[in-house]
Design a protein around this motif. Structure first.
Motif, short mmCIF file in Angstrom:
data_model
loop_
_atom_site.label_atom_id
_atom_site.label_comp_id
_atom_site.label_asym_id
_atom_site.label_seq_id
_atom_site.Cartn_x
_atom_site.Cartn_y
_atom_site.Cartn_z
N LEU A 98 0.83 -1.21 0.00
CA LEU A 98 0.00 0.00 0.00
C LEU A 98 0.86 1.25 0.00
O LEU A 98 0.57 2.23 -0.70
CB LEU A 98 -0.94 -0.01 1.21
CG LEU A 98 -2.18 -0.88 1.10
CD1 LEU A 98 -2.91 -0.92 2.44
CD2 LEU A 98 -3.10 -0.39 0.00
N GLY A 99 1.93 1.23 0.79
CA GLY A 99 2.84 2.38 0.82
C GLY A 99 3.48 2.63 -0.53
O GLY A 99 3.60 3.77 -0.99
N GLY A 100 3.89 1.55 -1.21
CA GLY A 100 4.48 1.69 -2.54
C GLY A 100 3.49 2.25 -3.54
O GLY A 100 3.85 3.07 -4.39
N MET A 101 2.23 1.83 -3.43
CA MET A 101 1.21 2.32 -4.36
C MET A 101 0.95 3.81 -4.15
O MET A 101 0.91 4.59 -5.12
CB MET A 101 -0.07 1.52 -4.19
CG MET A 101 0.06 0.07 -4.63
SD MET A 101 -1.42 -0.91 -4.34
CE MET A 101 -2.52 -0.16 -5.56
N LEU A 102 0.78 4.23 -2.90
CA LEU A 102 0.49 5.64 -2.64
C LEU A 102 1.69 6.51 -3.02
O LEU A 102 1.53 7.58 -3.62
CB LEU A 102 0.12 5.83 -1.18
CG LEU A 102 -1.18 5.13 -0.74
CD1 LEU A 102 -1.42 5.34 0.75
CD2 LEU A 102 -2.38 5.64 -1.53
N ALA A 103 2.89 6.04 -2.68
CA ALA A 103 4.09 6.80 -3.05
C ALA A 103 4.26 6.83 -4.56
O ALA A 103 4.60 7.87 -5.14
CB ALA A 103 5.32 6.18 -2.38
N GLY A 104 4.01 5.69 -5.21
CA GLY A 104 4.15 5.63 -6.66
C GLY A 104 3.18 6.57 -7.36
O GLY A 104 3.54 7.21 -8.36
#
Length: 440
Positions: A301-307
């Motif tokens: 989830l963190g990677g998705m929001l940051a991405g």
């Protein structure tokens, strides 16, 4: 790829909402897209999670193992009809509206969960029980095949220009939350009723919850506005056949297929097969690996929001390429180090899932912008559904076959190769330009 007069890839409508919709932030529309993704992922996953618990009641067989295998066959059949759903329901989404399509998909998913909650057992109605279950899964497969492409089309058309990929990340994040929710519900049921209680019938409560969740999503979606880009395209093109347009975009369809193949192979490896792989290599037990995936889901989830945020500033292709390059170059070395005890299992899961989050964050809206509104849902859905059916649905079986042949160490090479292919395919398209007058 040639571009049209607006700078968009030729054949892509410049009437996307990124530059033409009202200056408000469509939060309810984003919520409607995201909550449907939660429902889709929950209802799809909860069947597989609960199959060992309800198989005894609903399926025939000479042994408990045979009944579980029969239940999993129903799960596999749902994958096979996904491409058909992406065409049939996707076409309705492209002709009757995004809101109509999104309401239809979530309604079918919720209705299917309700039927699974109340279907009588095999002892009561004989072969009608498994046949009803399989029929429900086929309908849900049709619906799931069209749900994500419908969301992709809708979010592509309603997202503010400077937040288009963050909206993509949030809406697709619903898939991760829904999958995690299915495991939470299972653990709650086991904690309250125990394993015997869940097998005795408490499993039905999980499907009741899915139906109620779906009805809530249906209510939210029913009240949202139609996208202006769809309305404009419908007035201009009516119900023209989509096939000539799709034939003119075969290259982009192929790119979406290859990109999805890379992402779905890694997703099913890490979320379904990873515990078995970790145990087979002697790194940790299945239970310990499953626990490590909880941290991995947070990283995803963190990677998705940051991405999504980074893509809005620097472009989606850069984010896609970083994610796929990291997975192509890092999967085998990280898993080899994990098997040797040099890198902790939770760290490996977190790193790989964070990298996967980067392409997942932007792929929906990026793919949606490759095609004109008149065919957007079908054009995104068909290649994606084919890739998921061919690469995602078959990966656990492939991994098990490799382990049974005592070559389980080869398992990570398949996601590595598909991600390398996705990285190469990303050079087959160009970046979508940020609109001249984006939303605030």
């Amino acid at each position: 790829m040639p571009t049209g007069p607006t700078g968009l890839p030729s054949g892509t409508s410049d009437a996307t909402p990124s530059g033409a919709a009202s200056p408000r932030r469509p939060r309810r529309e984003l919520a409607a897209a995201s909550v449907g993704s939660v429902v889709e992922a929950y209802d799809w996953t909860i069947y597989g999670v609960l199959a060992p618990y309800f198989a005894e009641q609903l399926f025939p067989g000479s042994s408990p193992a045979a009944k579980v295998i029969a239940a999993y066959l129903g799960f596999a059949l749902g994958f096979l009809v996904r491409p058909l759903g992406s065409v049939v329901i996707g076409r309705l989404t492209d002709t009757r509206g995004r809101r109509y399509g999104l309401s239809l998909t979530v309604g079918l998913i919720a209705g299917g969960s309700l039927l699974l909650a109340v279907v009588p057992g095999h002892a009561a109605i004989g072969m009608a029980a498994p046949l009803l279950v399989v029929a429900v899964r086929l309908v849900q497969g049709l619906s799931v095949g069209a749900e994500n492409p419908g969301v992709a089309a809708y979010v592509t058309e309603i997202a503010p220009g400077r937040s288009r990929y963050f909206y993509s990340a949030v809406s697709y994040g619903g898939v991760v939350l829904g999958s995690a929710l299915s495991f939470i519900v299972l653990n709650v049921l086991l904690g309250v009723f125990g394993e015997a209680g869940v097998e005795g019938g408490a499993w039905r409560l999980a499907f009741v919850f899915g139906a109620l969740l779906g009805l809530t999503a249906l209510w939210i979606r029913h009240g949202v506005a139609e996208s202006e880009a769809f309305t404009t395209a419908a007035q201009k093109h009516g119900k023209e056949s989509p096939w000539p347009v799709l034939q003119a975009h075969l290259g982009r369809l192929a790119v979406v297929f290859v990109l999805t193949s890379g992402a779905t192979t890694v997703f099913y490896f890490l979320t379904v097969d990873f515990p078995a792989y970790a145990e087979d290599t002697g790194a940790v037990t299945k239970e310990e690996a499953s626990g490590a995936l909880l941290l991995g889901m947070v990283a995803l989830l963190g990677g998705m929001l940051a991405g999504g945020r980074v893509a809005d500033r620097f472009g989606a292709l850069r984010v896609l390429r970083v994610g796929f390059a990291g997975l192509a170059l890092g999967t085998v070395p990280l898993l080899t180090a994990m098997a040797a005890g040099r890198v902790a299992v939770p760290l490996v899961a977190a790193v790989l899932l964070f990298l996967l989050g980067l392409p997942l964050a932007v792929s929906n809206v990026f793919a949606g912008q490759l095609f004109p509104p008149a065919v957007r849902a079908v054009a995104v859905g068909l290649p994606a559904a084919l890739a998921i059916s061919l690469f995602g649905g078959t990966f656990p079986m492939l991994a098990e076959l490799l382990r049974s042949a005592s070559i389980g160490t080869w398992v990570p090479w398949w996601p590595t190769l598909t991600c390398a292919g996705a990285l190469l395919a990303s050079w087959g398209v160009r970046e979508h330009p940020v609109p001249v007058t984006p939303h605030p």
